[in-house]
Design an enzyme around this catalytic site. Structure first.
Site, PDB file in Angstrom:
ATOM      1  N   ASP A 180      14.778  40.579  62.261  1.00 53.78           N
ATOM      2  CA  ASP A 180      14.486  40.179  63.382  1.00 53.78           C
ATOM      3  C   ASP A 180      12.773  40.130  63.125  1.00 53.78           C
ATOM      4  O   ASP A 180      12.131  40.871  62.429  1.00 53.78           O
ATOM      5  CB  ASP A 180      14.880  41.007  64.632  1.00 53.78           C
ATOM      6  CG  ASP A 180      14.175  40.724  65.798  1.00 53.78           C
ATOM      7  OD1 ASP A 180      14.328  39.647  66.249  1.00 53.78           O
ATOM      8  OD2 ASP A 180      13.705  41.601  66.435  1.00 53.78           O
ATOM      9  N   ASP A 231       9.938  39.509  66.261  1.00 46.94           N
ATOM     10  CA  ASP A 231       9.345  40.435  67.411  1.00 46.94           C
ATOM     11  C   ASP A 231       9.970  41.701  67.676  1.00 46.94           C
ATOM     12  O   ASP A 231      11.173  41.935  67.992  1.00 46.94           O
ATOM     13  CB  ASP A 231       9.540  39.457  68.623  1.00 46.94           C
ATOM     14  CG  ASP A 231       8.990  40.141  70.008  1.00 46.94           C
ATOM     15  OD1 ASP A 231       8.087  40.766  69.847  1.00 46.94           O
ATOM     16  OD2 ASP A 231       9.879  40.094  70.917  1.00 46.94           O
TER      17      ASP A 231
HETATM   18  P1  B16 Z   1       9.904  32.121  71.936  1.00 44.52           P
HETATM   19  P2  B16 Z   1      13.006  37.890  68.196  1.00 44.52           P
HETATM   20  C1  B16 Z   1      12.549  36.790  70.590  1.00 44.52           C
HETATM   21  O1  B16 Z   1      12.182  37.218  69.205  1.00 44.52           O
HETATM   22  C2  B16 Z   1      11.745  37.586  71.515  1.00 44.52           C
HETATM   23  O2  B16 Z   1      12.305  39.236  71.371  1.00 44.52           O
HETATM   24  C3  B16 Z   1      12.161  37.428  72.980  1.00 44.52           C
HETATM   25  O3  B16 Z   1      11.647  38.073  73.916  1.00 44.52           O
HETATM   26  C4  B16 Z   1      11.945  35.866  73.291  1.00 44.52           C
HETATM   27  O4  B16 Z   1      12.214  35.444  74.470  1.00 44.52           O
HETATM   28  C5  B16 Z   1      12.647  35.035  72.043  1.00 44.52           C
HETATM   29  O5  B16 Z   1      12.053  35.416  71.037  1.00 44.52           O
HETATM   30  C6  B16 Z   1      12.026  33.579  72.151  1.00 44.52           C
HETATM   31  O6  B16 Z   1      10.783  33.298  71.917  1.00 44.52           O
HETATM   32  O7  B16 Z   1       9.548  31.752  73.440  1.00 44.52           O
HETATM   33  O8  B16 Z   1       8.626  32.125  71.099  1.00 44.52           O
HETATM   34  O9  B16 Z   1      10.799  31.019  71.542  1.00 44.52           O
HETATM   35  O10 B16 Z   1      13.008  39.400  68.746  1.00 44.52           O
HETATM   36  O11 B16 Z   1      14.674  37.262  68.168  1.00 44.52           O
HETATM   37  O12 B16 Z   1      12.282  37.923  67.023  1.00 44.52           O
HETATM   38 MG    MG Z   2      13.392  41.478  68.580  1.00 45.99          MG
END
Ligand code: B16
Ligand code: MG
Length: 213
Positions: free
Chosen positions: A9, A11
């Site tokens: 993953d 974030d």
């Molecule tokens: P975006 P991951 C996720 O990343 C985040 O944890 C989540 O908080 C966010 O809403 C989602 O990506 C979408 O992100 O707005 O940049 O498309 O943890 O799956 O890497």
């Molecule tokens: Mg994450």
């Protein structure tokens, strides 16, 4: 267990863009007078942008139309992207980079499995644009975590079966997604407490004990 691939993953695992998500959502929520705090932010981990907005709007008394919601999500994303532009390769921790280098040296194929549509930009900012063998992200899926689609695509791009891949996650929704796809999951942070993890990691470098070869 001998794996062939490891799917990370982004974030909360490779980098800490969660603080930027928080700041950007907070600014948007303040602008429309909706209460938002770090506890609510924790529910947004791994969740897609529009699903995150729906969670935030639970606190609003108003019904927003699809068009209004798209405008709010776009507004948040502009604030978020401006924050991402402050990131540099210095924001990649030595622990994460050294661990991944060692896993590569041990012969594992490495991939990203992220819900984020900003994955490419984040990897560029961290100096990891060409680092992974495969990248599956919010731009190639129709269902976000806890649906397993993002990880199934990552395994497919690696040319591996889910049973041969370990998923590393910081979100409970991410562990649910991994298990639903037939993957073993390694959890960090709150995901380490998930009852379905195969490994509860105390730190990223613990992967070196899990993926030994
Ligand atoms: P975006 P991951 C996720 O990343 C985040 O944890 C989540 O908080 C966010 O809403 C989602 O990506 C979408 O992100 O707005 O940049 O498309 O943890 O799956 O890497
Ligand atoms: Mg994450």
């Amino acid at each position: 267990m001998s794996y062939k691939g490891i799917i990370f993953d982004l974030d909360g695992v490779i980098c800490f863009t969660d603080q930027y998500h928080y700041q950007a959502w907070k600014k948007m929520a303040d602008a429309i007078g909706v209460y938002f705090d770090e506890k609510i932010n924790n529910r947004l981990r791994g969740v897609s942008r529009m699903a995150s907005l729906d969670i935030i709007l639970e606190r609003s008394g108003k019904n927003y139309s699809r068009t209004e919601k798209e405008a709010l999500a776009a507004q948040k994303n502009e604030i978020y992207k401006a924050l991402l532009h402050q990131m540099t390769p210095q924001d990649l921790s030595a622990e994460v980079k050294n661990t991944m280098d060692e896993l590569k040296r041990r012969g594992y194929r490495l991939a990203i499995g992220s819900s984020s549509k900003n994955t490419k930009l984040i990897l560029e900012r961290l100096g990891l644009a060409d680092y992974f063998d495969a990248v599956s992200d919010g731009t190639n899926i129709t269902h976000s975590k806890p649906d397993p689609e993002v990880f199934l695509r990552a395994a497919e791009y690696l040319g591996l079966d889910p049973a041969d891949c370990l998923v590393v996650e910081d979100a409970r929704a991410g562990i649910d997604a991994a298990v639903a796809g037939g993957f073993h999951g390694a959890g960090l942070g709150e995901a380490a407490e998930h009852e379905k993890v195969t490994y509860a990691l105390k730190s990223f470098a613990d992967l070196l004990y899990v993926a030994k070869r």
